[in-house]
Design an enzyme around this catalytic site. Structure first.
Site, short mmCIF file in Angstrom:
data_model
loop_
_atom_site.label_atom_id
_atom_site.label_comp_id
_atom_site.label_asym_id
_atom_site.label_seq_id
_atom_site.Cartn_x
_atom_site.Cartn_y
_atom_site.Cartn_z
N GLY A 46 -3.68 18.43 11.97
CA GLY A 46 -2.77 18.51 10.83
C GLY A 46 -2.05 19.83 10.83
N GLN A 51 2.15 27.02 7.13
CA GLN A 51 1.65 27.68 8.34
C GLN A 51 2.77 28.10 9.28
OE1 GLN A 51 -1.33 24.30 8.92
NE2 GLN A 51 -2.47 26.01 9.78
N CYS A 92 -9.12 26.03 11.59
CA CYS A 92 -7.74 26.10 11.10
C CYS A 92 -6.90 26.81 12.15
CB CYS A 92 -7.68 26.87 9.79
SG CYS A 92 -6.02 27.01 9.09
N LEU A 93 -5.73 26.26 12.41
CA LEU A 93 -4.83 26.89 13.39
C LEU A 93 -4.41 28.29 12.92
CD1 LEU A 93 -2.63 23.76 14.20
CD2 LEU A 93 -4.45 24.74 15.63
N HIS A 134 -7.64 19.94 3.13
CA HIS A 134 -7.42 21.22 3.83
C HIS A 134 -5.92 21.56 3.85
CE1 HIS A 134 -8.18 23.96 7.47
NE2 HIS A 134 -6.89 23.77 7.53
N GLU A 135 -5.09 20.55 4.11
CA GLU A 135 -3.63 20.79 4.22
C GLU A 135 -3.01 21.06 2.84
OE1 GLU A 135 -2.86 21.40 7.04
OE2 GLU A 135 -4.16 20.17 8.30
N HIS A 138 -3.41 24.54 1.90
CA HIS A 138 -2.40 25.43 2.49
C HIS A 138 -1.16 25.51 1.60
CE1 HIS A 138 -3.89 26.68 6.42
NE2 HIS A 138 -4.18 25.44 6.77
#
Ligand code: GNR
Ligand code: NI
Length: 168
Positions: A46, A51, A92-93, A134-135, A138
């Site tokens: 995702g 991000q 997480c990226l 999670h997204e 963000h």
């Protein structure tokens, strides 16, 4: 299309609260395409617009094994339909190389719009339920490291800050 640079913790821009999308135009479609390409290039399941330093309520997610089912979620929200929690080792990226267990509600209803602005609803459990929460975090300026101890978070901050200095 383009692979966009991903902001990394503790970059303060990751704390920005994203604004709703109101215009479903060609620019939105182009951003979603770039986000999809960026997610696949980084091998993520995702990616939130936050991000890539775009502070609008836009997500792309692909939790499929075969990486051939990308979905865009514009202005997403979720409703918890099962208070039961599930633990998952999250990564997480924007926090590369670190994984910690996070507990989140197991079943949710996701409400969002597609790239055309058409509303849809989806019941989710398992990895999709984890990923959407999670997204959406963000988009609200939150990261999974906010759920772990300050000691662990500070250790991750220090390691990433050192890594950023070395590569700068
Ligand atoms: O690629 C990702 N994997 C992942 C694993 C467990 C819980 C959440 C995620 S999302 C993450 C990609 C990412 O950072 N999205 O914001
Ligand atoms: Ni993330």
């Amino acid at each position: 299309m383009a692979v966009l640079p991903i902001l990394e913790f503790p970059d303060p821009r990751l704390r920005t609260v994203a604004k709703p999308v109101t215009l479903f135009d060609a620019e939105l479609k182009s951003l979603v395409a770039d986000m999809r390409e960026t997610m696949y290039a980084a091998e993520g399941i995702g990616l939130a617009a936050s991000q890539v330093d775009v502070h609008r309520r836009i997500l792309v997610i692909d939790v499929s094994e075969t990486k051939d089912s990308p979905r865009a979620f514009i202005n997403p929200t979720f409703e918890v339909i099962d208070e039961e929690l599930q633990d998952y080792d999250e990564g997480c990226l924007s926090v590369p190389g670190f994984y910690e267990t996070v507990s989140r509600p197991r079943r949710v209803i996701i409400r969002a719009q597609d790239e055309e602005g058409v509303p849809f609803e989806l019941e989710a459990d398992g990895l999709l339920a984890i990923c959407i929460q999670h997204e959406i975090d963000h988009l609200d300026g939150k990261l999974f490291v906010d759920y772990i101890s300050k000691l662990k978070r500070d250790r991750i901050r220090s390691k990433l800050t050192k890594a950023h200095k070395k590569s700068a």
